[in-house]
Design an enzyme around this catalytic site. Structure first.
Site: not given
Length: 638
Positions: A396, A440, A456
């Site tokens: 991520c 994350h 995202d």
């Protein structure tokens, strides 16, 4: 005593150098053989030399003789060497006292429930050893002391509970010393660079647990906001010191539903707190909002804490963007990431509208064949360009960093938000577990009229990350830690039940800090530390007097013979009328003396004495005599 000390030492063994454990074991074996066979102590010069060697070894192993680790190791060495001069009761009592200290030092390392039970068992063994050592009469089997040792522990519990509840709590771990506050803590760091979150995500340690007031949010809504990074030097993302001190306005509609919850946060050595994105209120003394709607304490979280939160999922963050924040969130370092910048600036030939540019970036991440993995290839030269155009394999932090560079390259203010995505409901305790494997990173872009909007890019490339979690979305699921995998095995169910037990232990014991103590004392009307100290002193005095009264005036043990109990009841009745029995006075002579003093009671008391003696001393006592004795004593009214 040797067996109990061995159990105490075994708890320390995993944390000590091997030579200390082997040396302590050798001293214990020597002492056992010596006490049973040789009956000879080693020479004083040998004991002195071993002492010097132990001190030198501890110093070489730790670089010091003080502090938690070195001090504990030195204490264990000295306790083991004391076994080599065990010759008297005084030496044994001193060793047992050292054993109690070693039990206490183990709590500096671990306060988990299994260790608490283990050390409680060791404490019971030390008390039994102390009772056997100080006993003046003939030795008894050690198990014969168990009831009395258990009674001693039970008598100590009320005092311990009172001190635990009222004694002023320090703002630190329950047992740990200040220099060890940062030991063995895991969590999000104060910056983000390649591999930082991927490494953290390989741990299934608990980050925090959440209890919701009512229903819990669905998987796509489980973004837990943490630190926000706006400063970028070409490789590392971190907070901007000036912007971090400038709060941003967060607005929600009056009719928007808000989530209310209570978080039990594990220690992570940083000041920030976590809340469901977007947290609008966290109820914790010393908590405040900072830049990027980040919530922080006024000190690092070095112990387990609990706080209540309120969040709105429909919100607008940032009413306007000042020049300084706009400049920082558009900044790119020199000529870094040339391929990514060239790609993004090519979109400017089609449009300069931020919404349209955002759409180009979203399409790019959706259309490329990116791989989501916990083990990305090494990228050293240019992390962003290598990720986007060569390897296309990353975690991520790679997606978030690359997306931010793209948007900044076309002048759209963008920043990185770190926290956690996900959470697993524990059916055994009706609360959510968020693990380090849920760590994350995502982005926020500034759009005029909307404020900061969450994007995202990881979910754009790996949509299953949002709904099905980490295991279902990465290309290497075997690298996901065991407790982060969603399987329905009986072992996992057992682990979740055990976590529910630990949750209770953490909440009421290890999590009982200054905040919880303040809340409980306020409910009792104790609003200052002076009042709490006075209440503690008064309660200690009252409880001590009660225990003393129970110990000193509880009277003789209740006899097991029912006839004896009936006869004692009779003598108590007569004693209250001035006719107590004399020491060593037989029942028949006592009955005759009462009959002379009270002729009105003569027939009854003589009959009761005869029934008592028949039941007690006849070869075949009759139950009828016992019933008659009990009935006669009950009816007697002197």
């Amino acid at each position: 005593m040797l067996g109990t000390l061995a159990l105490v030492g075994a708890a320390h063994a995993p944390y000590l150098p091997l030579w200390i454990s082997l040396g302590a074991l050798a001293c214990g074996l020597w002492s056992w053989v010596n006490l049973n066979r040789w009956r000879r102590l080693p020479p004083r010069t040998l004991r002195f030399a071993l002492t010097l060697l132990a001190i030198g070894g501890v110093y070489l192993s730790y670089g010091e003789l003080l502090g938690q680790e070195a001090g504990t190791a030195l204490l264990l060495c000295m306790s083991a060497l004391k076994l080599l001069e065990l010759r008297s009761r005084r030496d044994a009592i001193l060793l047992i006292g050292l054993g109690f200290f070693l039990v206490g030092t183990q709590f500096l390392r671990s306060q988990e429930l299994p260790m608490a039970f283990y050390l409680g068992f060791c404490t019971l063994g030390l008390i039994i050893s102390l009772m056997g050592t100080t006993r003046e009469s003939a030795p008894r089997h050690p198990l014969a002391h168990v009831p009395q040792a258990g009674a001693i522990l039970l008598q100590a519990l009320p005092l311990a509970a009172l001190l635990f509840f009222l004694f002023p709590r320090l703002d630190g771990p329950l047992w740990a010393m200040p220099e060890d506050d940062q030991a063995a803590m895991t969590g999000l760091s104060d910056s983000m660079e390649p591999g930082s979150i991927g490494e953290l995500a390989q741990s299934d340690a608990v980050a925090f647990r959440v209890e919701f007031d009512g229903d819990h949010p669905q998987a796509p809504q489980r973004y837990w906001r943490g630190p926000v990074f706006e400063a970028y030097d070409g490789r590392r993302w971190q907070k901007h010191d000036q912007l971090h001190d400038m709060t941003e306005a967060a607005t929600t509609a009056d009719d928007v539903d808000k989530w209310r919850y209570t978080i039990t946060l594990e220690p992570h050595g940083q000041p920030w707190l976590f809340g469901l994105d977007l947290p609008v209120d966290l109820d914790l003394n010393g908590a405040r909002t900072r830049g990027g709607q980040t919530w922080e304490r006024d000190r690092e979280v070095n112990r387990r804490i609990r706080y209540q939160g309120e969040s709105a999922l429909d919100y607008a963050l940032g009413g306007s963007l000042d020049d300084q924040r706009r400049e920082v969130n558009q900044h790119l370092e020199g000529d870094r990431h040339p391929e990514t910048v060239a790609l993004a600036q090519g979109w400017l030939e089609e449009t300069e509208d931020p919404q349209a540019l955002l759409g180009h970036a979203i399409s790019f991440f959706r259309e490329q064949s990116f791989g989501y993995t916990l083990s990305p290839p090494l990228m050293q030269a240019d992390m962003v360009d290598e990720f986007l155009f060569e390897h296309q394999q990353g975690f991520c932090e790679h997606f978030a960093a690359a997306f931010a560079v793209m948007m900044r390259a076309v002048g759209v203010p963008t920043r990185v938000v770190t926290g956690y995505l996900g959470g697993e409901m524990n059916p055994a305790g009706d609360y959510m577990i968020v693990r380090q494997s849920d760590a994350h990173a995502w982005n926020e872009v500034w759009l005029e009229g909307e404020g900061w909007v969450r994007v995202d890019p990881t979910v754009l490339a790996a949509p299953t990350r949002l709904d099905e979690g980490l295991e279902a979305s990465v290309s290497d699921p075997d690298s996901v830690p065991a407790m982060a995998r969603f399987d329905a095995s009986w072992l996992r169910g057992l682990q979740l039940r055990w976590d529910a037990v630990n949750m209770t232990w953490h909440r009421w014991m290890l999590g009982y800090g200054p905040e919880m103590q303040r809340q409980w004392l306020e409910r009792l009307g104790l609003t200052s530390w002076q009042q709490a100290v006075m209440a503690l002193g008064g309660a200690l005095v009252a409880l001590s007097l009660l225990l003393a009264w129970i110990t000193l005036y509880r009277g003789a043990p209740r006899p097991s013979d029912p006839a004896v109990r009936a006869w004692q009841k009779l003598t108590r009745k007569l004693g209250r009328k001035g006719l107590p029995p004399q020491p060593a006075e037989p029942p028949n002579r006592y009955a005759q003396r009462v009959a002379r003093a009270r002729p009105d009671l003569a027939p009854g008391i003589l009959q009761l004495a005869r029934l008592y003696q028949q039941y007690r001393y006849e070869p075949a006592p009759r139950e009828a005599d016992l019933r008659a004795l009990r009935e006669g004593v009950r009816k007697l009214r002197p």
